[in-house]
Motif scaffolding. Structure first.
Motif, PDB file in Angstrom:
ATOM      1  N   GLY A 306       2.932  -9.784  -0.527  1.00  0.00           N
ATOM      2  CA  GLY A 306       1.814 -10.709  -0.612  1.00  0.00           C
ATOM      3  C   GLY A 306       1.251 -10.770  -2.014  1.00  0.00           C
ATOM      4  N   GLY A 307       0.686 -11.912  -2.353  1.00  0.00           N
ATOM      5  CA  GLY A 307       0.048 -12.063  -3.660  1.00  0.00           C
ATOM      6  C   GLY A 307      -1.067 -13.090  -3.585  1.00  0.00           C
ATOM      7  N   ILE A 308      -2.224 -12.734  -4.088  1.00  0.00           N
ATOM      8  CA  ILE A 308      -3.369 -13.622  -4.167  1.00  0.00           C
ATOM      9  C   ILE A 308      -4.145 -13.213  -5.404  1.00  0.00           C
ATOM     10  CG2 ILE A 308      -5.064 -12.260  -2.842  1.00  0.00           C
ATOM     11  CD1 ILE A 308      -5.635 -14.910  -1.246  1.00  0.00           C
ATOM     12  N   PHE A 309      -5.077 -14.029  -5.868  1.00  0.00           N
ATOM     13  CA  PHE A 309      -5.783 -13.729  -7.114  1.00  0.00           C
ATOM     14  C   PHE A 309      -6.246 -12.264  -7.158  1.00  0.00           C
ATOM     15  CE2 PHE A 309      -7.480 -18.403  -7.157  1.00  0.00           C
ATOM     16  CZ  PHE A 309      -6.206 -18.851  -7.481  1.00  0.00           C
ATOM     17  N   GLY A 310      -5.685 -11.491  -8.096  1.00  0.00           N
ATOM     18  CA  GLY A 310      -6.132 -10.121  -8.321  1.00  0.00           C
ATOM     19  C   GLY A 310      -5.514  -9.069  -7.428  1.00  0.00           C
ATOM     20  N   PHE A 311      -4.650  -9.458  -6.486  1.00  0.00           N
ATOM     21  CA  PHE A 311      -4.096  -8.497  -5.528  1.00  0.00           C
ATOM     22  C   PHE A 311      -2.605  -8.737  -5.304  1.00  0.00           C
ATOM     23  CE2 PHE A 311      -8.578  -8.619  -4.599  1.00  0.00           C
ATOM     24  CZ  PHE A 311      -8.907  -7.299  -4.283  1.00  0.00           C
ATOM     25  N   ARG A 312      -1.891  -7.650  -5.057  1.00  0.00           N
ATOM     26  CA  ARG A 312      -0.500  -7.691  -4.633  1.00  0.00           C
ATOM     27  C   ARG A 312      -0.316  -6.666  -3.506  1.00  0.00           C
ATOM     28  NH1 ARG A 312      -1.076 -11.587  -7.145  1.00  0.00           N
ATOM     29  NH2 ARG A 312       0.117 -12.399  -8.904  1.00  0.00           N
ATOM     30  N   SER A 313       0.634  -6.939  -2.596  1.00  0.00           N
ATOM     31  CA  SER A 313       0.831  -6.057  -1.448  1.00  0.00           C
ATOM     32  C   SER A 313       2.284  -6.057  -1.020  1.00  0.00           C
ATOM     33  CB  SER A 313      -0.059  -6.502  -0.280  1.00  0.00           C
ATOM     34  OG  SER A 313       0.227  -7.850   0.085  1.00  0.00           O
ATOM     35  N   ASN A 314       2.670  -4.998  -0.321  1.00  0.00           N
ATOM     36  CA  ASN A 314       4.019  -4.932   0.240  1.00  0.00           C
ATOM     37  C   ASN A 314       4.028  -3.958   1.406  1.00  0.00           C
ATOM     38  OD1 ASN A 314       6.712  -5.923   0.115  1.00  0.00           O
ATOM     39  ND2 ASN A 314       7.412  -3.949  -0.648  1.00  0.00           N
ATOM     40  N   ILE A 315       4.690  -4.350   2.492  1.00  0.00           N
ATOM     41  CA  ILE A 315       4.948  -3.449   3.607  1.00  0.00           C
ATOM     42  C   ILE A 315       6.441  -3.498   3.885  1.00  0.00           C
ATOM     43  CG2 ILE A 315       4.337  -5.262   5.291  1.00  0.00           C
ATOM     44  CD1 ILE A 315       3.492  -2.970   7.189  1.00  0.00           C
ATOM     45  N   ALA A 316       7.068  -2.336   3.966  1.00  0.00           N
ATOM     46  CA  ALA A 316       8.504  -2.245   4.257  1.00  0.00           C
ATOM     47  C   ALA A 316       8.691  -1.234   5.378  1.00  0.00           C
ATOM     48  CB  ALA A 316       9.288  -1.825   3.013  1.00  0.00           C
ATOM     49  N   ARG A 317       9.476  -1.637   6.384  1.00  0.00           N
ATOM     50  CA  ARG A 317       9.667  -0.793   7.558  1.00  0.00           C
ATOM     51  C   ARG A 317      11.151  -0.692   7.880  1.00  0.00           C
ATOM     52  NH1 ARG A 317       8.211  -3.709  11.711  1.00  0.00           N
ATOM     53  NH2 ARG A 317       8.130  -1.857  13.041  1.00  0.00           N
ATOM     54  N   LEU A 318      11.600   0.499   8.223  1.00  0.00           N
ATOM     55  CA  LEU A 318      12.950   0.722   8.720  1.00  0.00           C
ATOM     56  C   LEU A 318      12.814   1.142  10.182  1.00  0.00           C
ATOM     57  CD1 LEU A 318      13.056   1.168   5.538  1.00  0.00           C
ATOM     58  CD2 LEU A 318      15.228   2.315   5.977  1.00  0.00           C
ATOM     59  N   PRO A 319      12.843   0.180  11.104  1.00  0.00           N
ATOM     60  CA  PRO A 319      12.518   0.474  12.500  1.00  0.00           C
ATOM     61  C   PRO A 319      13.366   1.580  13.126  1.00  0.00           C
ATOM     62  CG  PRO A 319      12.541  -1.887  12.126  1.00  0.00           C
ATOM     63  CD  PRO A 319      13.078  -1.257  10.877  1.00  0.00           C
ATOM     64  N   ASP A 321      14.692   4.263  11.875  1.00  0.00           N
ATOM     65  CA  ASP A 321      14.295   5.600  11.430  1.00  0.00           C
ATOM     66  C   ASP A 321      12.777   5.797  11.454  1.00  0.00           C
ATOM     67  OD1 ASP A 321      16.889   6.315  11.037  1.00  0.00           O
ATOM     68  OD2 ASP A 321      16.846   6.235   8.848  1.00  0.00           O
ATOM     69  N   ASP A 322      12.058   4.784  11.927  1.00  0.00           N
ATOM     70  CA  ASP A 322      10.590   4.839  11.957  1.00  0.00           C
ATOM     71  C   ASP A 322      10.037   5.221  10.582  1.00  0.00           C
ATOM     72  OD1 ASP A 322       7.973   4.768  12.771  1.00  0.00           O
ATOM     73  OD2 ASP A 322       8.047   6.646  13.915  1.00  0.00           O
ATOM     74  N   VAL A 323      10.509   4.509   9.571  1.00  0.00           N
ATOM     75  CA  VAL A 323      10.014   4.692   8.204  1.00  0.00           C
ATOM     76  C   VAL A 323       9.102   3.524   7.859  1.00  0.00           C
ATOM     77  CG1 VAL A 323      10.673   4.666   5.755  1.00  0.00           C
ATOM     78  CG2 VAL A 323      11.943   6.072   7.383  1.00  0.00           C
ATOM     79  N   CYS A 324       7.994   3.829   7.197  1.00  0.00           N
ATOM     80  CA  CYS A 324       7.057   2.784   6.808  1.00  0.00           C
ATOM     81  C   CYS A 324       6.493   3.068   5.421  1.00  0.00           C
ATOM     82  CB  CYS A 324       5.918   2.687   7.822  1.00  0.00           C
ATOM     83  SG  CYS A 324       4.707   1.389   7.460  1.00  0.00           S
ATOM     84  N   ILE A 325       6.496   2.039   4.572  1.00  0.00           N
ATOM     85  CA  ILE A 325       5.896   2.126   3.238  1.00  0.00           C
ATOM     86  C   ILE A 325       4.906   0.981   3.102  1.00  0.00           C
ATOM     87  CG2 ILE A 325       6.312   1.900   0.752  1.00  0.00           C
ATOM     88  CD1 ILE A 325       9.036   3.216   1.217  1.00  0.00           C
ATOM     89  N   ILE A 326       3.672   1.316   2.749  1.00  0.00           N
ATOM     90  CA  ILE A 326       2.621   0.314   2.575  1.00  0.00           C
ATOM     91  C   ILE A 326       2.018   0.488   1.185  1.00  0.00           C
ATOM     92  CG2 ILE A 326       0.407  -0.563   3.409  1.00  0.00           C
ATOM     93  CD1 ILE A 326       1.220   0.862   6.138  1.00  0.00           C
ATOM     94  N   LEU A 327       2.052  -0.581   0.401  1.00  0.00           N
ATOM     95  CA  LEU A 327       1.489  -0.571  -0.949  1.00  0.00           C
ATOM     96  C   LEU A 327       0.474  -1.704  -1.066  1.00  0.00           C
ATOM     97  CD1 LEU A 327       4.839  -0.173  -2.927  1.00  0.00           C
ATOM     98  CD2 LEU A 327       3.034   1.547  -2.809  1.00  0.00           C
ATOM     99  N   LEU A 328      -0.760  -1.356  -1.399  1.00  0.00           N
ATOM    100  CA  LEU A 328      -1.815  -2.332  -1.619  1.00  0.00           C
ATOM    101  C   LEU A 328      -2.364  -2.128  -3.020  1.00  0.00           C
ATOM    102  CD1 LEU A 328      -3.712  -2.138   1.805  1.00  0.00           C
ATOM    103  CD2 LEU A 328      -1.821  -3.649   1.159  1.00  0.00           C
ATOM    104  N   ALA A 329      -2.292  -3.171  -3.851  1.00  0.00           N
ATOM    105  CA  ALA A 329      -2.686  -3.064  -5.255  1.00  0.00           C
ATOM    106  C   ALA A 329      -3.780  -4.066  -5.577  1.00  0.00           C
ATOM    107  CB  ALA A 329      -1.486  -3.296  -6.170  1.00  0.00           C
ATOM    108  N   ASN A 330      -4.755  -3.632  -6.382  1.00  0.00           N
ATOM    109  CA  ASN A 330      -5.793  -4.563  -6.830  1.00  0.00           C
ATOM    110  C   ASN A 330      -5.587  -4.958  -8.294  1.00  0.00           C
ATOM    111  OD1 ASN A 330      -6.579  -1.818  -7.368  1.00  0.00           O
ATOM    112  ND2 ASN A 330      -8.680  -2.470  -7.755  1.00  0.00           N
ATOM    113  N   ILE A 331      -4.314  -5.092  -8.662  1.00  0.00           N
ATOM    114  CA  ILE A 331      -3.898  -5.712  -9.913  1.00  0.00           C
ATOM    115  C   ILE A 331      -2.716  -6.620  -9.594  1.00  0.00           C
ATOM    116  CG2 ILE A 331      -4.700  -3.858 -11.432  1.00  0.00           C
ATOM    117  CD1 ILE A 331      -1.781  -2.901 -11.622  1.00  0.00           C
ATOM    118  N   GLU A 332      -2.454  -7.588 -10.460  1.00  0.00           N
ATOM    119  CA  GLU A 332      -1.377  -8.551 -10.199  1.00  0.00           C
ATOM    120  C   GLU A 332      -0.036  -8.023 -10.701  1.00  0.00           C
ATOM    121  OE1 GLU A 332      -2.602 -12.343 -11.727  1.00  0.00           O
ATOM    122  OE2 GLU A 332      -4.151 -12.601 -10.198  1.00  0.00           O
TER     123      GLU A 332
END
Length: 452
Positions: A306-319, A321-332
């Motif tokens: 995801g991307g919007i003014f001032g923010f970037r995000s990413n969620i990645a899941r490996l169902p 193996d039940d792996v989850c990575i969540i990254l939330l950033a307040n820079i572009e």
């Protein structure tokens, strides 16, 4: 084997597993810190595997003016990760037999152009061919922070010609997901926000997620920042009104709440196995129903950025193996995809590199001019324009943002915002530059120079 020996072996195995988990946690944190040090990450992260949280931490500043730091509880705009929740809600309505994936847009918007040929599935999968309203630069820069009615939003794209016949191609469209929000409202007789709360957020106890970011307590939310030059993310970004981003990108959340979303999907708390499997089936361009689908280390990975003014995000899941990575950033930052790949490498004990600050040199404009031209990459097809502007080498990918290249030597460059992206130029036997090579995420692509 006597009971004492069995207990002793169990203790040894438990200790060994704990040591492995701690080692991975340290490596994950080291990688995150390295991206913070080169100013390519600032935000919060959560990494888990099989129900165990390996890393949950904030990095950098939530608010620079207050010197307030990010925490796992910090609230961020998640932008287009909203689409995965919108898609989950639509599939829930399918499960409840309130609509079907084959229903046509015209059933809900009777006078919409070409509505008889656009299905719910087309809207979910970005195969409807509907013009993406965020390409309207004037609107996004001048009006996106102001409230907008449904009629005003529809006017941005309703009468634009289709990019292609529905179902025949793929093009990312925020407009399509906005239409899904309006359809949800008609089907449920609730606002989009009420429907998402009832069917997704409340059942999963996502109590720190919502829609109007401007109304969130400033002590709990991150301030978004953009850079005027390079990676100097110091300028406060305006907030896009939730009526504009709507069901395509209006949600705010935390890494902890998005982890609850992951767990709910894993446990089929919202939709059943069959529909979830359908969501993970790539339709076109490795996109399913609200998820990008790929393969990493022989495992299927489903993700969304995801991307919007001032923010970037990413969620990645490996169902599997039940792996989850969540990254939330307040820079572009453009580095989240690469960072996600590095975190997965740690989890799966594969090679990865820590980013380091690169040294640059200044080249004479005469050398830069020799690289000007059009370069074409065959697979996947991409055309790139290379220009010289104000003494800098600039690349313009077709339908992509411009990038400033910084020289390491006479032929090797790196992306000013994402230094791990390396570009270099090679010459033919006559001494003329005939191709450029781009290395990104461990993959090298070759672009052949076209005759202008």
């Amino acid at each position: 084997m006597n009971l004492f020996c069995k207990v002793y072996i169990l203790i040894l195995l438990t200790g060994s597993l704990n040591a492995v988990g701690q080692s991975k946690a340290l490596k994950l944190d080291e990688l995150m810190q390295a991206y913070l040090n080169v100013n390519e990450f600032n935000g919060s992260v959560l990494v888990s595997r099989q129900g165990e949280i390996l890393l949950k931490k904030g990095y950098g500043f939530r608010d620079r003016k207050l010197n307030a730091t990010n925490e796992p509880q910090t609230i961020f705009q998640i932008a287009s990760i909203t689409k995965t929740l919108t898609a989950t809600l639509v599939l829930k309505l399918v499960e409840l037999k309130k609509l079907t994936l084959q229903d046509k847009l015209s059933q809900f918007c009777p006078n919409y152009p070409h509505g008889d040929s656009i299905s719910i599935q087309d809207l979910l999968a970005h195969t409807a061919g509907i013009y993406n309203y965020t390409q309207d630069r004037e609107f996004m820069l001048q009006q996106a922070t102001q409230p907008a009615t449904e009629a005003k939003m529809l006017a941005l794209f309703r009468d634009k010609p289709l990019d292609f016949p529905p179902g025949s191609n793929w093009n990312y469209s925020n407009s399509g997901y906005s239409l899904l929000g309006y359809i949800i409202q008609k089907v449920t007789q609730m606002s989009y926000q009420q429907a998402l709360n009832q069917y997704v957020l409340s059942p999963l106890q996502m109590t720190h997620s919502g829609f109007d970011f401007s109304q969130v307590n400033p002590d709990k939310r991150a301030t978004g920042y953009y850079a005027q030059t390079g990676k100097e993310y110091t300028q406060e970004a305006p907030i896009v009104d939730s009526s504009v981003s709507f069901s395509a990108g209006s949600l705010y959340s935390t890494v902890e709440d998005l982890y609850r979303f992951h767990q709910g999907i894993q446990r089929h708390q919202i939709i059943g196995v069959n529909l979830q499997t359908e969501a993970y089936r790539p339709i076109r361009h490795q996109y399913g129903l609200g998820w990008m689908i790929d393969t990493v280390y022989s495992q299927r990975v489903v993700s969304h950025s995801g991307g919007i003014f001032g923010f970037r995000s990413n969620i990645a899941r490996l169902p599997a193996d039940d792996v989850c990575i969540i990254l939330l950033a307040n820079i572009e930052t453009p580095a989240l995809a690469e960072l996600t790949k590095g975190l997965l490498a740690v989890i799966y004990e594969q090679p990865y590199e820590l980013p380091v600050q690169k040294r640059s040199i200044t080249l004479p404009e005469s050398i830069l001019m020799s690289y000007r031209g059009t370069y074409e990459i065959s697979e996947p097809h991409l055309v790139i324009q290379v220009k010289v502007e104000d003494g800098q080498l600039i690349v313009y990918p077709a339908k992509g943002p411009r990038s400033v290249l910084v020289a390491e030597d006479e032929t090797h460059f790196f992306d000013q915002l994402q230094e791990s992206i390396r570009i270099w130029f090679e010459k033919d036997s006559s001494g003329s530059v005939d191709r450029m090579l781009i290395t990104m995420n461990g993959n090298t692509r070759i672009g052949k120079r076209k005759n202008d």
